[in-house]
Design an enzyme around this catalytic site. Structure first.
Site, PDB file in Angstrom:
ATOM      1  N   GLU A  81      -8.584  -4.444  -0.555  1.00 36.67           N
ATOM      2  CA  GLU A  81      -8.651  -5.240  -1.386  1.00 36.67           C
ATOM      3  C   GLU A  81      -8.362  -6.865  -1.081  1.00 36.67           C
ATOM      4  O   GLU A  81      -9.050  -7.141  -1.877  1.00 36.67           O
ATOM      5  CB  GLU A  81      -7.763  -4.624  -2.444  1.00 36.67           C
ATOM      6  CG  GLU A  81      -8.402  -3.896  -3.353  1.00 36.67           C
ATOM      7  CD  GLU A  81      -8.616  -3.298  -4.577  1.00 36.67           C
ATOM      8  OE1 GLU A  81      -7.970  -3.898  -5.393  1.00 36.67           O
ATOM      9  OE2 GLU A  81      -8.611  -2.499  -4.631  1.00 36.67           O
ATOM     10  N   HIS A 127       0.867  -1.250  -0.119  1.00 31.42           N
ATOM     11  CA  HIS A 127      -0.035  -0.027  -0.238  1.00 31.42           C
ATOM     12  C   HIS A 127       1.056   0.976  -0.090  1.00 31.42           C
ATOM     13  O   HIS A 127       2.289   1.317   0.850  1.00 31.42           O
ATOM     14  CB  HIS A 127      -0.784   0.125   1.293  1.00 31.42           C
ATOM     15  CG  HIS A 127      -2.400   1.011   0.960  1.00 31.42           C
ATOM     16  ND1 HIS A 127      -1.556   2.357   1.496  1.00 31.42           N
ATOM     17  CD2 HIS A 127      -3.066   0.798   0.609  1.00 31.42           C
ATOM     18  CE1 HIS A 127      -3.108   2.774   1.371  1.00 31.42           C
ATOM     19  NE2 HIS A 127      -4.131   1.624   0.316  1.00 31.42           N
TER      20      HIS A 127
HETATM   21  C1  LIG Z   1      -0.300  -0.676  -4.035  1.00 33.36           C
HETATM   22  C2  LIG Z   1       0.875  -0.470  -4.892  1.00 33.36           C
HETATM   23  C3  LIG Z   1       0.158   0.220  -5.435  1.00 33.36           C
HETATM   24  C4  LIG Z   1       1.852   0.604  -3.601  1.00 33.36           C
HETATM   25  O1  LIG Z   1       3.093   0.482  -4.457  1.00 33.36           O
HETATM   26  P1  LIG Z   1       3.973   1.810  -3.884  1.00 33.36           P
HETATM   27  O2  LIG Z   1       3.637   1.719  -2.369  1.00 33.36           O
HETATM   28  O3  LIG Z   1       3.588   2.764  -4.284  1.00 33.36           O
HETATM   29  O4  LIG Z   1       5.177   1.064  -3.540  1.00 33.36           O
HETATM   30  P2  LIG Z   1       5.808   0.572  -5.122  1.00 33.36           P
HETATM   31  O5  LIG Z   1       4.716   0.731  -6.860  1.00 33.36           O
HETATM   32  O6  LIG Z   1       7.091   2.007  -5.551  1.00 33.36           O
HETATM   33  O7  LIG Z   1       7.045  -0.711  -5.183  1.00 33.36           O
HETATM   34  C5  LIG Z   1       7.950  -0.711  -4.857  1.00 33.36           C
HETATM   35  C6  LIG Z   1       8.881  -1.886  -4.058  1.00 33.36           C
HETATM   36  O8  LIG Z   1       8.105  -2.821  -3.281  1.00 33.36           O
HETATM   37  C7  LIG Z   1       7.616  -3.788  -4.471  1.00 33.36           C
HETATM   38  N1  LIG Z   1       6.497  -4.210  -4.033  1.00 33.36           N
HETATM   39  C8  LIG Z   1       5.312  -3.394  -4.414  1.00 33.36           C
HETATM   40  N2  LIG Z   1       3.798  -4.282  -4.112  1.00 33.36           N
HETATM   41  C9  LIG Z   1       4.118  -5.415  -4.204  1.00 33.36           C
HETATM   42  C10 LIG Z   1       3.814  -6.725  -4.167  1.00 33.36           C
HETATM   43  N3  LIG Z   1       2.502  -6.708  -4.451  1.00 33.36           N
HETATM   44  N4  LIG Z   1       3.719  -7.969  -5.265  1.00 33.36           N
HETATM   45  C11 LIG Z   1       5.504  -7.708  -4.834  1.00 33.36           C
HETATM   46  N5  LIG Z   1       5.956  -6.570  -4.642  1.00 33.36           N
HETATM   47  C12 LIG Z   1       5.893  -5.238  -4.470  1.00 33.36           C
HETATM   48  C13 LIG Z   1       8.241  -3.338  -5.693  1.00 33.36           C
HETATM   49  O9  LIG Z   1       7.892  -4.607  -7.138  1.00 33.36           O
HETATM   50  C14 LIG Z   1       9.249  -2.169  -5.525  1.00 33.36           C
HETATM   51  O10 LIG Z   1      10.195  -3.392  -5.160  1.00 33.36           O
HETATM   52  P3  LIG Z   1      11.641  -2.630  -6.336  1.00 33.36           P
HETATM   53  O11 LIG Z   1      11.848  -1.447  -5.876  1.00 33.36           O
HETATM   54  O12 LIG Z   1      12.178  -4.227  -5.466  1.00 33.36           O
HETATM   55  O13 LIG Z   1      11.377  -2.723  -7.558  1.00 33.36           O
HETATM   56  C15 LIG Z   1       1.755  -1.809  -4.908  1.00 33.36           C
HETATM   57  O14 LIG Z   1       2.091  -2.723  -3.536  1.00 33.36           O
HETATM   58  C16 LIG Z   1       0.743  -2.991  -5.297  1.00 33.36           C
HETATM   59  O15 LIG Z   1       0.706  -3.068  -6.609  1.00 33.36           O
HETATM   60  N6  LIG Z   1       0.153  -3.659  -5.047  1.00 33.36           N
HETATM   61  C17 LIG Z   1      -0.468  -4.429  -5.169  1.00 33.36           C
HETATM   62  C18 LIG Z   1      -2.066  -4.734  -6.425  1.00 33.36           C
HETATM   63  C19 LIG Z   1      -3.038  -4.048  -4.956  1.00 33.36           C
HETATM   64  O16 LIG Z   1      -2.774  -4.851  -4.286  1.00 33.36           O
HETATM   65  N7  LIG Z   1      -3.418  -3.139  -5.038  1.00 33.36           N
HETATM   66  C20 LIG Z   1      -4.864  -2.723  -4.527  1.00 33.36           C
HETATM   67  C21 LIG Z   1      -4.177  -1.055  -3.437  1.00 33.36           C
HETATM   68  S1  LIG Z   1      -5.548  -0.939  -2.000  1.00 33.36           S
END
Ligand SMILES: CC(C)(COP(=O)(O)OP(=O)(O)OC[C@H]1O[C@@H](n2cnc3c(N)ncnc32)[C@H](O)[C@@H]1OP(=O)(O)O)[C@@H](O)C(=O)NCCC(=O)NCCS
Length: 356
Positions: free
Chosen positions: A304, A249
């Site tokens: 979610e 998140h």
């Molecule tokens: C929700 C989300 C977009 C938030 O992301 P964020 O805080 O902006 O983090 P980032 O996208 O910058 O990712 C940071 C790191 O964590 C990793 N990461 C984040 N969420 C991950 C997940 N669900 N699975 C695996 N790795 C994940 C990324 O690959 C990245 O790793 P890296 O630096 O080694 O490449 C992300 O966690 C995600 O895509 N989750 C899955 C989709 C989901 O469940 N969405 C519903 C949200 S309520």
């Protein structure tokens, strides 16, 4: 300074909610959501967000009565619903229908908010059943808001399902200045009306970066199928640089408190579906794997993950997800619109010209 997407910019002051991402805490008007979900009904929490205080018995009765009276869809709106093309997505229908409402401005913003919160589930259920060629079920005035919602969608009165859905709706009513709430506040800041603000919010909520869908989580658990496959599936996904749906998140760096509270509600069910058992085991194992594979990131379950469990338990179509989410978030939108109106400054940020 330039802040793309206004990331990190504090644009409003609010009394509505507070998020502590490190501690995994979310409060509405100073009260932890865990307590709200445990002790209060949808109607009480909605009242609390709108009116700043919990209703006393008399206010509660009056508020509930109003929400019951406003449930039926006015005839002219039914006419529009009947004319809409069948292939039109539900969120587009909701946005169009809400913008068609004729709410007299003289009645004020609170009255308009109550009407919209009340009628919203009726519109969702009407459209859902219309598309499924099922008879439309009119609201039942002997049922409270959430029991009636479940009844209008499924045709059944099921208090366990209503209780689970009620938890989800309370937990997702409000979440700070997210994109749709911001859109509502920007619209009302021009001294426009609540209908326009909610229409803006619905258009914003529709986008996949916001409204989301539990389909990714459902697909993940369907792929895992049995407990002994968890480790292999998760490792394979991480090796392929795939994201594990339902984890991580932007704000929460520990378990999303809404996911935790939803899980607690589900675990109180008398009979747990097998699917829930797999979801819980997958959660535990995946968190451990993520700690090893991605030690620098704090990746835990988000709302979610357990929203998917709710949809699956209630056998609700995935197509309903963002609409049901909106049926709770509409309370937050209305409360923010009221807060904005009470202390208004027109939103008008600047753009940095970079040449053409
Ligand atoms: C929700 C989300 C977009 C938030 O992301 P964020 O805080 O902006 O983090 P980032 O996208 O910058 O990712 C940071 C790191 O964590 C990793 N990461 C984040 N969420 C991950 C997940 N669900 N699975 C695996 N790795 C994940 C990324 O690959 C990245 O790793 P890296 O630096 O080694 O490449 C992300 O966690 C995600 O895509 N989750 C899955 C989709 C989901 O469940 N969405 C519903 C949200 S309520």
């Amino acid at each position: 300074m330039y802040y793309p997407g206004l990331k990190g910019v504090i644009a409003v002051q609010t009394s509505l909610s507070n998020i502590d991402g490190e501690k995994g805490m979310l409060t509405y008007r100073g009260i932890e959501i865990e307590r709200l979900v445990e002790k209060y009904s949808f109607e009480e929490v909605a009242y609390f967000l709108l009116y700043r205080e919990f209703p006393n018995e008399e206010m509660k009765v009056r508020f509930k009565e109003k929400l019951i009276n406003y449930r039926p869809i006015p005839n002219y709106i039914v006419g529009i619903l009947e004319l809409m093309p069948k292939e039109m997505p539900l969120m587009d229908v909701l946005r169009t229908i809400i913008s068609s409402f004729n709410l007299p401005e003289k009645d004020g913003i609170y009255e308009a908010a109550e009407r919209l919160i009340s009628v919203f589930p009726t519109i969702i259920a009407y459209r859902y059943r219309q598309l499924k060629n099922l008879p439309v079920i009119p609201p039942n005035s002997s049922l409270d808001h959430v029991n009636n919602f479940v009844y209008m969608l499924t045709g059944n009165i099921n208090s366990t399902h209503a209780q689970i859905l009620e938890s989800y709706l309370i937990l997702t009513m409000e979440h700070g200045l997210n994109a749709s709430t911001f859109a509502a506040r920007v619209t009302i800041s021009t001294e426009s009306d609540l209908i326009s603000a909610i229409t803006s919010a619905l258009g914003t909520m529709k986008g996949p970066l916001h409204g989301g869908a539990p389909s990714g989580v459902i697909a993940l658990l369907e792929e895992i199928k049995t407990e002994d496959a968890i480790c292999e599936v998760i490792h394979k996904k991480l090796e392929n640089k795939e994201r594990i749906m339902g984890f991580g998140h932007r704000v929460y760096k520990t378990t999303d408190p809404r996911a935790l509270a939803l899980k607690n509600t589900i675990m109180k069910m008398d009979e747990l579906p097998d699917w829930i058992d797999l979801a819980v085991k997958t959660e535990i194992e995946t968190i451990e794997i993520l700690k090893q594979v991605k030690p620098d990131h704090k990746l835990y379950t988000n709302v979610e993950y357990y929203a998917a469990a709710i949809m699956k338990t209630l056998s609700l179509d995935e197509s309903l997800f963002t609409a049901i989410f909106s049926s709770s978030r509409i309370v937050g939108w209305c409360a923010h619109a009221i807060e904005q109106q009470n202390n208004n400054t027109l939103f008008r940020p600047n753009a940095m010209y970079i040449g053409n």
